[in-house]
Design a protein around this motif. Structure first.
Motif, short mmCIF file in Angstrom:
data_model
loop_
_atom_site.label_atom_id
_atom_site.label_comp_id
_atom_site.label_asym_id
_atom_site.label_seq_id
_atom_site.Cartn_x
_atom_site.Cartn_y
_atom_site.Cartn_z
N VAL A 215 100.34 55.64 23.38
CA VAL A 215 99.67 55.66 22.07
C VAL A 215 99.82 54.31 21.38
O VAL A 215 98.86 53.77 20.81
CB VAL A 215 100.25 56.79 21.20
CG1 VAL A 215 99.67 56.74 19.79
CG2 VAL A 215 99.97 58.15 21.83
N PHE A 216 101.02 53.73 21.41
CA PHE A 216 101.24 52.42 20.78
C PHE A 216 100.44 51.33 21.49
O PHE A 216 99.89 50.43 20.85
CB PHE A 216 102.73 52.09 20.79
CG PHE A 216 103.51 52.75 19.70
CD1 PHE A 216 103.81 52.08 18.53
CD2 PHE A 216 103.93 54.06 19.82
CE1 PHE A 216 104.53 52.70 17.50
CE2 PHE A 216 104.65 54.69 18.81
CZ PHE A 216 104.95 54.00 17.66
N GLU A 220 97.53 48.94 19.79
CA GLU A 220 97.52 47.47 19.83
C GLU A 220 96.23 46.95 20.46
O GLU A 220 95.66 45.94 20.01
CB GLU A 220 98.74 46.97 20.59
CG GLU A 220 100.06 47.23 19.91
CD GLU A 220 101.25 46.78 20.74
OE1 GLU A 220 101.00 46.24 21.84
OE2 GLU A 220 102.40 46.98 20.30
N GLU A 221 95.77 47.61 21.50
CA GLU A 221 94.54 47.18 22.16
C GLU A 221 93.34 47.34 21.24
O GLU A 221 92.42 46.51 21.25
CB GLU A 221 94.34 47.99 23.45
CG GLU A 221 93.18 47.51 24.29
CD GLU A 221 93.13 48.22 25.63
OE1 GLU A 221 92.03 48.24 26.24
OE2 GLU A 221 94.17 48.76 26.06
N TYR A 222 93.35 48.38 20.43
CA TYR A 222 92.24 48.59 19.49
C TYR A 222 92.23 47.49 18.44
O TYR A 222 91.16 46.98 18.05
CB TYR A 222 92.36 49.96 18.83
CG TYR A 222 91.21 50.28 17.91
CD1 TYR A 222 90.05 50.89 18.40
CD2 TYR A 222 91.26 49.97 16.55
CE1 TYR A 222 88.98 51.19 17.56
CE2 TYR A 222 90.20 50.26 15.71
CZ TYR A 222 89.07 50.87 16.23
OH TYR A 222 88.00 51.15 15.39
N ALA A 231 91.81 58.15 26.54
CA ALA A 231 92.72 59.07 27.23
C ALA A 231 94.15 58.95 26.72
O ALA A 231 94.91 59.93 26.77
CB ALA A 231 92.68 58.81 28.74
N CYS A 232 94.55 57.77 26.25
CA CYS A 232 95.92 57.58 25.75
C CYS A 232 96.21 58.47 24.56
O CYS A 232 97.34 58.91 24.37
CB CYS A 232 96.15 56.12 25.38
SG CYS A 232 96.10 54.97 26.78
N PHE A 297 87.79 61.73 18.65
CA PHE A 297 87.74 60.45 17.95
C PHE A 297 88.54 59.40 18.71
O PHE A 297 89.46 59.73 19.47
CB PHE A 297 88.29 60.59 16.52
CG PHE A 297 87.51 61.52 15.64
CD1 PHE A 297 86.41 61.05 14.93
CD2 PHE A 297 87.87 62.85 15.51
CE1 PHE A 297 85.69 61.91 14.11
CE2 PHE A 297 87.15 63.71 14.70
CZ PHE A 297 86.06 63.23 13.99
N SER A 298 88.20 58.16 18.49
CA SER A 298 88.92 57.05 19.11
C SER A 298 89.48 56.07 18.09
O SER A 298 90.27 55.19 18.46
CB SER A 298 88.00 56.29 20.08
OG SER A 298 86.86 55.80 19.41
N ARG A 299 89.07 56.19 16.82
CA ARG A 299 89.60 55.29 15.79
C ARG A 299 91.03 55.70 15.44
O ARG A 299 91.28 56.86 15.08
CB ARG A 299 88.73 55.32 14.54
CG ARG A 299 87.34 54.71 14.74
CD ARG A 299 86.68 54.49 13.41
NE ARG A 299 87.44 53.56 12.57
CZ ARG A 299 87.10 53.21 11.33
NH1 ARG A 299 86.01 53.75 10.78
NH2 ARG A 299 87.83 52.37 10.65
#
Length: 575
Positions: A215-216, A220-222, A231-232, A297-299
């Motif tokens: 998740v972290f 960071e990638e976002y 998927a994370c 959601f992905s945000r």
């Protein structure tokens, strides 16, 4: 002057020959000691079986006669009848304003399956519970080790970089621990099936721990690219929902197969059925629904909000269910056509089990701070590293001492004070433990920075030394400030049980609140310091140590409120 002329009290109560052969000063000291000990035992108006045995042993050692006992009771404002009423009597007992009724709970022998029974409950204001204290089982200690992995993973992820995901993730971890603890408190027993409950829950929690770091990383990638692997997020959400579903299923199963071996247990099962309808089922639905929605959601911001709302709605639904059940229990039973005997039943918690389980979770989180003591093995200045590590260890030791010194007695616990203090104590631990996690991450970063800086200075390298990240100071100072704030709230929620202190309770608690602004300002004030990392640890060590000392400065070792009255002391020393 004869002994009777010197002290009429000793002549009246009939001191035995062994005492008469000794000095009068020694007899008077024994009598004073007996009064003080008796007053301490009777402070809560209860005389347990262990306390009765201890009192008998003291009376034999000091040669206290029945008349001496009556005189001592009179000096404390008690009579022999009051003493008998304070003793635990068969199946009934009064504890202050609480009336108790004891029932036998048989779970000592290991069997394959034992039908669940409610270990304690309220019946028309009378607390019905097992006589023996509900102790933590060995399986619960093994089960807690999974949370060591969850907390360690969360702290390590914080070290890599800050993310607001830390709050909802910790809420999920704490919610799973708390809800399973509630089940064990109410229905826990010793059988093979319950052992399997632990095994399944540990496997599911392993999935939660395995997905925390993902998740972290996705967060960071976002922030870097504006995109993140979806998927994370849904893997962690799925792992948490599986844990929550398992807790829901075992609660439903406990009600469906509830032991109805006695007439009252039949009515209890009907109460538990409506408890299931008004509390367990709604709480499960509102807690899982936000996590289901988050999978679309992905945000990160939306996911953080949904993951935070889920546990909060879970607690709110449970609270509303309790209030609703208190007001409409009989009407619901009548509407559903379920039999009842007119008694009002409510679930009660075994306070000693809740306090011990909560203390064990605090130990787990404090243990994460011990990881901060690890530093580079190839540092030249090992003595300095050991000194800094000692300060870190003493910080953790002082926080542990301050916490457990206010939670070691179930008789003065917040759960016995009021419903408000019980809720306040329960939810203050969420932020108290979160503060410990953040503090541990900060201390680990500072220790690694000190080790790296020492290695850099000793090597004489001309290369550039990487500065300590600012989050290390904010984690450490903010975490300690959060711990002190909520330890103050936890302490204030308990009944005032400390006595003999030089400083009153409000001064000791106020001192913690006073230093909090200074701790939060420390990252700014010390930014220009040389060896900023070491001095930050030294300042926090000094502050926490002083607060710990302030909490434990006492006057006379004898508890002041248990001292005999002035008239009683004058009688014992009369001419």
């Amino acid at each position: 002057m004869s002994e009777g002329e010197r002290n009429p009290l000793l002549n009246n109560v009939g001191i035995n020959d062994d005492h008469r052969s000794g000095s009068m000063t020694e007899v008077e000291r024994h009598l004073e000691t007996y009064k003080t000990f008796l007053g301490a035992l009777l402070a809560d108006k209860i005389l347990t079986s262990d306390e009765q045995e201890a009192l008998q042993d003291m009376e034999q050692d000091l040669g206290i006669t029945p008349l001496m006992r009556e005189q001592a009771l009179a000096s404390l404002g008690w009579t022999l009848d009051d003493l008998e009423e304070a003793k635990e009597d068969g199946e009934h007992m009064e504890w202050g304003d609480i009336q108790m009724e004891f029932v036998e709970h048989k779970d000592h022998e290991m069997v394959f399956f034992r039908r669940p029974t409610l270990r304690q409950y309220w019946r028309n204001g009378v607390l019905v519970r097992e006589r023996a204290e509900h102790k933590v089982a060995w399986s619960e200690l093994l089960y807690d080790l999974v949370f060591v992995s969850c907390i360690a993973t969360l702290a390590e992820s914080l070290e890599e970089g800050f993310s607001f995901f830390v709050f909802p993730i910790f809420l999920c971890i704490y919610q799973n621990w708390q809800l399973f603890t509630v089940y064990l408190n109410l229905f826990g027993t010793t059988d093979v099936v319950h052992k399997l409950y632990f095994a399944v829950m540990m496997i599911l929690l392993g999935g939660v721990a395995a997905n925390i770091d993902n998740v972290f990383v996705a967060s960071e990638e976002y922030e870097a690219t504006g995109e993140a692997p979806h998927a994370c997020y849904w893997r962690f959400a799925l792992a948490h929902m599986l844990c929550r579903t398992w807790i829901f299923l075992i609660n439903v199963w406990a009600v469906l197969v509830y032991n109805v071996g006695t007439p009252e247990s039949h009515y209890l099962r009907n109460y538990l059925r409506i408890w299931l309808i008004t509390n367990i089922i709604p709480a499960y639905i509102v807690s899982v629904l936000p996590f289901v929605c988050s999978m679309f959601f992905s945000r990160p911001l939306i996911i953080i909000i949904l993951w935070t709302v889920g546990p909060l709605l879970d607690s709110f639904a449970s609270f509303c269910g309790v209030i609703f059940l208190r007001s409409f229990q009989t009407r619901i039973l009548d509407a559903l056509g379920w039999e009842h005997n007119g008694n009002l039943y409510f679930i009660a918690f075994s306070i000693e089990h809740v306090a011990e389980r909560t203390g064990l979770f605090v130990i787990i989180v404090l243990g994460e701070g011990i990881n901060a003591l690890v530093f580079a093995d190839d540092c030249e200045n090992e003595f300095w590293q050991y000194c800094v590590s000692a300060m870190v260890l003493l910080i953790i030791f002082s926080l542990e001492w301050m916490y457990f010194d206010i939670n070691d007695s179930v008789r003065t616990h917040a759960f016995r004070r009021s419903a408000f203090t019980a809720v306040l104590w329960r939810y203050s631990h969420v932020f108290y433990n979160l503060g410990l996690v953040v503090m541990s991450a900060g201390l680990a970063l500072l220790m690694h920075a000190i080790a790296a800086k020492t290695e850099y200075d000793d090597s004489g390298s001309d290369g550039e030394h990487h500065a300590t990240p600012a989050r290390a100071f904010w984690y450490t100072c903010g975490g300690v400030a959060c711990v002190l704030l909520f330890s103050t709230i936890i302490h204030a929620s308990h009944l005032g049980k400390f006595s003999g202190h030089v400083f009153p309770k409000w001064i000791r608690l106020g001192a913690r609140l006073v230093v909090i602004p200074g701790l939060l300002a420390l990252p700014f004030l010390g930014s220009d310091w040389e060896s900023h990392e070491t001095r930050t640890i030294a300042v926090i060590f000094g502050v926490v140590s002083c607060l710990n000392i302030l909490d434990h400065i006492k006057g006379r070792p004898v508890l002041k409120r248990f001292r005999p009255s002035a008239s009683a002391r004058g009688m014992a020393k009369s001419h």
